[in-house]
Write a protein that holds these residues in place. Structure first.
Motif, mmCIF file in Angstrom:
data_model
loop_
_atom_site.group_PDB
_atom_site.id
_atom_site.type_symbol
_atom_site.label_atom_id
_atom_site.label_comp_id
_atom_site.label_asym_id
_atom_site.label_seq_id
_atom_site.Cartn_x
_atom_site.Cartn_y
_atom_site.Cartn_z
ATOM 1 N N LEU A 3 11.831 14.954 39.963
ATOM 2 C CA LEU A 3 12.844 15.091 38.916
ATOM 3 C C LEU A 3 13.994 14.112 39.140
ATOM 4 N N GLU A 4 14.427 13.938 40.389
ATOM 5 C CA GLU A 4 15.506 12.994 40.689
ATOM 6 C C GLU A 4 15.065 11.560 40.407
ATOM 7 N N GLN A 5 13.826 11.255 40.715
ATOM 8 C CA GLN A 5 13.312 9.907 40.422
ATOM 9 C C GLN A 5 13.231 9.676 38.917
ATOM 10 N N TYR A 6 12.809 10.703 38.203
ATOM 11 C CA TYR A 6 12.722 10.619 36.747
ATOM 12 C C TYR A 6 14.112 10.396 36.148
ATOM 13 N N ILE A 7 15.079 11.142 36.619
ATOM 14 C CA ILE A 7 16.466 10.993 36.153
ATOM 15 C C ILE A 7 16.987 9.606 36.517
ATOM 16 N N GLN A 8 16.679 9.119 37.698
ATOM 17 C CA GLN A 8 17.121 7.783 38.114
ATOM 18 C C GLN A 8 16.515 6.699 37.212
ATOM 19 N N ARG A 9 15.247 6.826 36.880
ATOM 20 C CA ARG A 9 14.601 5.851 35.982
ATOM 21 C C ARG A 9 15.254 5.871 34.608
ATOM 22 N N ILE A 10 15.542 7.072 34.119
ATOM 23 C CA ILE A 10 16.215 7.185 32.815
ATOM 24 C C ILE A 10 17.591 6.543 32.899
ATOM 25 N N ASP A 11 18.297 6.784 33.988
ATOM 26 C CA ASP A 11 19.624 6.196 34.175
ATOM 27 C C ASP A 11 19.533 4.669 34.237
ATOM 28 N N ASP A 12 18.555 4.149 34.955
ATOM 29 C CA ASP A 12 18.359 2.697 35.034
ATOM 30 C C ASP A 12 18.058 2.105 33.656
ATOM 31 N N LYS A 13 17.190 2.765 32.919
ATOM 32 C CA LYS A 13 16.841 2.300 31.574
ATOM 33 C C LYS A 13 18.047 2.353 30.641
ATOM 34 N N LEU A 14 18.858 3.393 30.803
ATOM 35 C CA LEU A 14 20.067 3.517 29.994
ATOM 36 C C LEU A 14 21.032 2.374 30.278
ATOM 37 N N HIS A 15 21.220 2.035 31.551
ATOM 38 C CA HIS A 15 22.103 0.923 31.922
ATOM 39 C C HIS A 15 21.560 -0.401 31.371
ATOM 40 N N LEU A 16 20.248 -0.558 31.462
ATOM 41 C CA LEU A 16 19.622 -1.772 30.926
ATOM 42 C C LEU A 16 19.821 -1.849 29.414
ATOM 43 N N LEU A 17 19.643 -0.715 28.759
ATOM 44 C CA LEU A 17 19.826 -0.660 27.307
ATOM 45 C C LEU A 17 21.272 -0.965 26.923
ATOM 46 N N LEU A 18 22.225 -0.426 27.660
ATOM 47 C CA LEU A 18 23.639 -0.701 27.394
ATOM 48 C C LEU A 18 23.970 -2.169 27.624
ATOM 49 N N LYS A 19 23.368 -2.754 28.652
ATOM 50 C CA LYS A 19 23.582 -4.182 28.920
ATOM 51 C C LYS A 19 23.033 -5.031 27.782
ATOM 52 N N LYS A 20 21.847 -4.677 27.290
ATOM 53 C CA LYS A 20 21.262 -5.402 26.158
ATOM 54 C C LYS A 20 22.107 -5.230 24.900
ATOM 55 N N LEU A 21 22.643 -4.024 24.712
ATOM 56 C CA LEU A 21 23.510 -3.772 23.568
ATOM 57 C C LEU A 21 24.736 -4.679 23.617
ATOM 58 N N GLN A 22 25.352 -4.803 24.777
ATOM 59 C CA GLN A 22 26.516 -5.669 24.922
ATOM 60 C C GLN A 22 26.148 -7.128 24.634
ATOM 61 N N GLN A 23 24.980 -7.541 25.109
ATOM 62 C CA GLN A 23 24.537 -8.914 24.847
ATOM 63 C C GLN A 23 24.335 -9.141 23.351
ATOM 64 N N VAL A 24 23.713 -8.189 22.692
ATOM 65 C CA VAL A 24 23.468 -8.312 21.254
ATOM 66 C C VAL A 24 24.791 -8.311 20.493
ATOM 67 N N GLN A 25 25.720 -7.483 20.901
ATOM 68 C CA GLN A 25 27.026 -7.453 20.246
ATOM 69 C C GLN A 25 27.761 -8.774 20.431
ATOM 70 N N ALA A 26 27.684 -9.331 21.636
ATOM 71 C CA ALA A 26 28.330 -10.620 21.890
ATOM 72 C C ALA A 26 27.669 -11.716 21.049
#
Length: 102
Positions: A3-26
């Motif tokens: 469960l902790e690994q699953y949550i960590q993967r989701i957290d990593d994907k969320l950070h990646l998604l937020l980074k891509k969002l910032q790039q797209v906005q820029a």
């Protein structure tokens, strides 16, 4: 643990998604700025074209008024054009008078 690994993967994907969002906005901001610059350039070119067309038109009228049309068709075309221009001026004057009277 799983469960902790699953949550960590989701957290990593969320950070990646937020980074891509910032790039797209820029990129979006950059593209908007480029679009604005292109629109301004296009507007300036349109103004230049309109001014040059007006100069060409005036030059043609000046040549035509010198009484040396190249043919009878040119003379008739000039007369029609002059009538239309005079009518446009009269309409504009009438609009101005109407605005002054109101």
């Amino acid at each position: 643990m799983a469960l902790e690994q699953y949550i960590q993967r989701i957290d990593d994907k969320l950070h990646l998604l937020l980074k891509k969002l910032q790039q797209v906005q820029a990129e979006n901001v950059l593209l908007k700025e480029q679009l604005q610059a292109q629109e301004e350039t296009l507007a300036a070119r349109d103004e230049t074209i309109a001014a040059l067309e007006n100069k060409l038109h005036l030059a043609k009228m000046a040549v035509a008024t010198q009484g040396t049309p190249s043919s009878r068709e040119d003379d008739e075309e000039f007369r029609k054009e002059m009538r239309n221009k005079i009518n446009d001026y009269i309409k504009e004057i009438d609009r101005c008078i109407a605005l002054l009277n109101s």
